[in-house]
Design a protein around this motif. Sequence first.
Motif, PDB file in Angstrom:
ATOM      1  N   TYR A   5       5.238   3.807  -3.970  1.00 48.16           N
ATOM      2  CA  TYR A   5       4.565   2.619  -3.448  1.00 48.16           C
ATOM      3  C   TYR A   5       4.688   1.469  -4.434  1.00 48.16           C
ATOM      4  O   TYR A   5       4.972   0.333  -4.035  1.00 48.16           O
ATOM      5  N   VAL A   6       4.484   1.746  -5.705  1.00 52.51           N
ATOM      6  CA  VAL A   6       4.557   0.687  -6.720  1.00 52.51           C
ATOM      7  C   VAL A   6       5.922   0.007  -6.682  1.00 52.51           C
ATOM      8  O   VAL A   6       6.026  -1.231  -6.683  1.00 52.51           O
ATOM      9  N   VAL A   7       6.970   0.810  -6.623  1.00 52.42           N
ATOM     10  CA  VAL A   7       8.332   0.264  -6.626  1.00 52.42           C
ATOM     11  C   VAL A   7       8.593  -0.552  -5.355  1.00 52.42           C
ATOM     12  O   VAL A   7       9.045  -1.706  -5.406  1.00 52.42           O
ATOM     13  N   LEU A  59       0.154  -6.223  -3.998  1.00 52.79           N
ATOM     14  CA  LEU A  59      -0.156  -5.999  -5.414  1.00 52.79           C
ATOM     15  C   LEU A  59      -1.609  -5.569  -5.601  1.00 52.79           C
ATOM     16  O   LEU A  59      -1.896  -4.693  -6.412  1.00 52.79           O
ATOM     17  N   ALA A  60      -2.517  -6.171  -4.849  1.00 46.76           N
ATOM     18  CA  ALA A  60      -3.919  -5.756  -4.914  1.00 46.76           C
ATOM     19  C   ALA A  60      -4.063  -4.328  -4.392  1.00 46.76           C
ATOM     20  O   ALA A  60      -4.983  -3.601  -4.793  1.00 46.76           O
ATOM     21  N   GLY A  61      -3.160  -3.918  -3.537  1.00 44.57           N
ATOM     22  CA  GLY A  61      -3.170  -2.573  -2.993  1.00 44.57           C
ATOM     23  C   GLY A  61      -2.931  -1.498  -4.037  1.00 44.57           C
ATOM     24  O   GLY A  61      -3.171  -0.316  -3.781  1.00 44.57           O
ATOM     25  N   LEU A  62      -2.481  -1.891  -5.210  1.00 39.47           N
ATOM     26  CA  LEU A  62      -2.351  -0.930  -6.298  1.00 39.47           C
ATOM     27  C   LEU A  62      -3.725  -0.382  -6.680  1.00 39.47           C
ATOM     28  O   LEU A  62      -3.861   0.773  -7.051  1.00 39.47           O
ATOM     29  N   ALA A  63      -4.747  -1.233  -6.574  1.00 41.43           N
ATOM     30  CA  ALA A  63      -6.110  -0.822  -6.925  1.00 41.43           C
ATOM     31  C   ALA A  63      -6.956  -0.518  -5.701  1.00 41.43           C
ATOM     32  O   ALA A  63      -7.867   0.306  -5.761  1.00 41.43           O
ATOM     33  N   ILE A  64      -6.681  -1.192  -4.594  1.00 38.79           N
ATOM     34  CA  ILE A  64      -7.481  -1.028  -3.376  1.00 38.79           C
ATOM     35  C   ILE A  64      -6.548  -0.557  -2.266  1.00 38.79           C
ATOM     36  O   ILE A  64      -5.878  -1.368  -1.621  1.00 38.79           O
ATOM     37  N   LEU A  66      -6.722   0.460   0.838  1.00 41.81           N
ATOM     38  CA  LEU A  66      -6.816  -0.090   2.191  1.00 41.81           C
ATOM     39  C   LEU A  66      -6.209  -1.491   2.271  1.00 41.81           C
ATOM     40  O   LEU A  66      -5.580  -1.845   3.270  1.00 41.81           O
ATOM     41  N   LEU A  67      -6.370  -2.267   1.221  1.00 40.42           N
ATOM     42  CA  LEU A  67      -5.787  -3.609   1.190  1.00 40.42           C
ATOM     43  C   LEU A  67      -4.261  -3.535   1.142  1.00 40.42           C
ATOM     44  O   LEU A  67      -3.573  -4.318   1.803  1.00 40.42           O
ATOM     45  N   GLY A  68      -3.741  -2.581   0.390  1.00 39.20           N
ATOM     46  CA  GLY A  68      -2.290  -2.394   0.342  1.00 39.20           C
ATOM     47  C   GLY A  68      -1.732  -1.997   1.691  1.00 39.20           C
ATOM     48  O   GLY A  68      -0.676  -2.488   2.114  1.00 39.20           O
ATOM     49  N   GLN A  69      -2.450  -1.119   2.390  1.00 41.57           N
ATOM     50  CA  GLN A  69      -2.013  -0.714   3.729  1.00 41.57           C
ATOM     51  C   GLN A  69      -2.045  -1.904   4.681  1.00 41.57           C
ATOM     52  O   GLN A  69      -1.105  -2.106   5.464  1.00 41.57           O
ATOM     53  N   ALA A 105       7.390  -1.134   6.166  1.00 44.14           N
ATOM     54  CA  ALA A 105       7.006   0.146   6.765  1.00 44.14           C
ATOM     55  C   ALA A 105       6.944   1.237   5.693  1.00 44.14           C
ATOM     56  O   ALA A 105       6.019   2.062   5.682  1.00 44.14           O
ATOM     57  N   ALA A 106       7.896   1.230   4.792  1.00 45.82           N
ATOM     58  CA  ALA A 106       7.898   2.212   3.707  1.00 45.82           C
ATOM     59  C   ALA A 106       6.683   2.019   2.805  1.00 45.82           C
ATOM     60  O   ALA A 106       6.058   3.001   2.379  1.00 45.82           O
ATOM     61  N   ALA A 107       6.338   0.770   2.521  1.00 51.00           N
ATOM     62  CA  ALA A 107       5.157   0.498   1.694  1.00 51.00           C
ATOM     63  C   ALA A 107       3.900   1.036   2.378  1.00 51.00           C
ATOM     64  O   ALA A 107       3.041   1.650   1.730  1.00 51.00           O
ATOM     65  N   PHE A 108       3.807   0.837   3.679  1.00 48.89           N
ATOM     66  CA  PHE A 108       2.644   1.338   4.417  1.00 48.89           C
ATOM     67  C   PHE A 108       2.567   2.866   4.338  1.00 48.89           C
ATOM     68  O   PHE A 108       1.517   3.433   4.034  1.00 48.89           O
ATOM     69  N   VAL A 109       3.678   3.518   4.608  1.00 51.22           N
ATOM     70  CA  VAL A 109       3.701   4.986   4.609  1.00 51.22           C
ATOM     71  C   VAL A 109       3.401   5.524   3.209  1.00 51.22           C
ATOM     72  O   VAL A 109       2.599   6.452   3.048  1.00 51.22           O
ATOM     73  N   LEU A 110       4.014   4.934   2.202  1.00 47.41           N
ATOM     74  CA  LEU A 110       3.816   5.419   0.833  1.00 47.41           C
ATOM     75  C   LEU A 110       2.377   5.189   0.352  1.00 47.41           C
ATOM     76  O   LEU A 110       1.796   6.043  -0.311  1.00 47.41           O
ATOM     77  N   ARG A 111       1.802   4.032   0.727  1.00 49.95           N
ATOM     78  CA  ARG A 111       0.417   3.777   0.303  1.00 49.95           C
ATOM     79  C   ARG A 111      -0.542   4.715   1.023  1.00 49.95           C
ATOM     80  O   ARG A 111      -1.491   5.204   0.431  1.00 49.95           O
ATOM     81  N   THR A 112      -0.266   4.980   2.272  1.00 51.00           N
ATOM     82  CA  THR A 112      -1.111   5.900   3.048  1.00 51.00           C
ATOM     83  C   THR A 112      -1.017   7.314   2.470  1.00 51.00           C
ATOM     84  O   THR A 112      -2.029   7.999   2.305  1.00 51.00           O
ATOM     85  N   ALA A 113       0.197   7.730   2.135  1.00 47.46           N
ATOM     86  CA  ALA A 113       0.413   9.086   1.625  1.00 47.46           C
ATOM     87  C   ALA A 113      -0.125   9.286   0.210  1.00 47.46           C
ATOM     88  O   ALA A 113      -0.393  10.414  -0.200  1.00 47.46           O
ATOM     89  N   SER A 114      -0.287   8.199  -0.541  1.00 46.65           N
ATOM     90  CA  SER A 114      -0.697   8.342  -1.941  1.00 46.65           C
ATOM     91  C   SER A 114      -2.202   8.264  -2.156  1.00 46.65           C
ATOM     92  O   SER A 114      -2.662   8.270  -3.280  1.00 46.65           O
ATOM     93  N   GLN A 115      -2.959   8.224  -1.094  1.00 40.98           N
ATOM     94  CA  GLN A 115      -4.424   8.138  -1.243  1.00 40.98           C
ATOM     95  C   GLN A 115      -5.020   9.460  -1.618  1.00 40.98           C
ATOM     96  O   GLN A 115      -4.739  10.491  -1.196  1.00 40.98           O
TER      97      GLN A 115
END
Length: 115
Positions: A5-7, A59-64, A66-69, A105-115
């Motif tokens: 997700y970070v990348v 970028l805020a989604g790194l810490a929050i 739901l915001l990243g999603q 789409a990849a960012a969404f999936v990766l952020r969702t999967a990394s919770q």
Amino acid sequence: MFIGYVVVAALLAFASAASAVLTITRNPQVMGSMTKVGVPESWLPRLATAKAAGALGLLAGLAIPLLGQAAAMGLALYFIGAVIFHLRVKDFAVAPVVVLVLLAAAAFVLRTASQ
């Protein structure tokens, strides 16, 4: 998954922020593309704001999470709209925009999967 997700978020945030700056400064190449697909000039500040907000949200989604999603989904929808605008006027040079849709789409999936 979080490192993925970070990348992806960093790449997409950079691309979105750069696009926002080019849109707000009315870069000739961006203006040509926007004119070609029929985007009114009055929409440009709102479109640039949406892209900048998406970049910040990623970028805020790194810490929050739901915001990243939300940011990733918002950018995916934004760029899907861009693809539709291009195809509506039979402009088939949509590869860069499709790449951005896939990154979002990849960012969404990766952020969702990394919770």
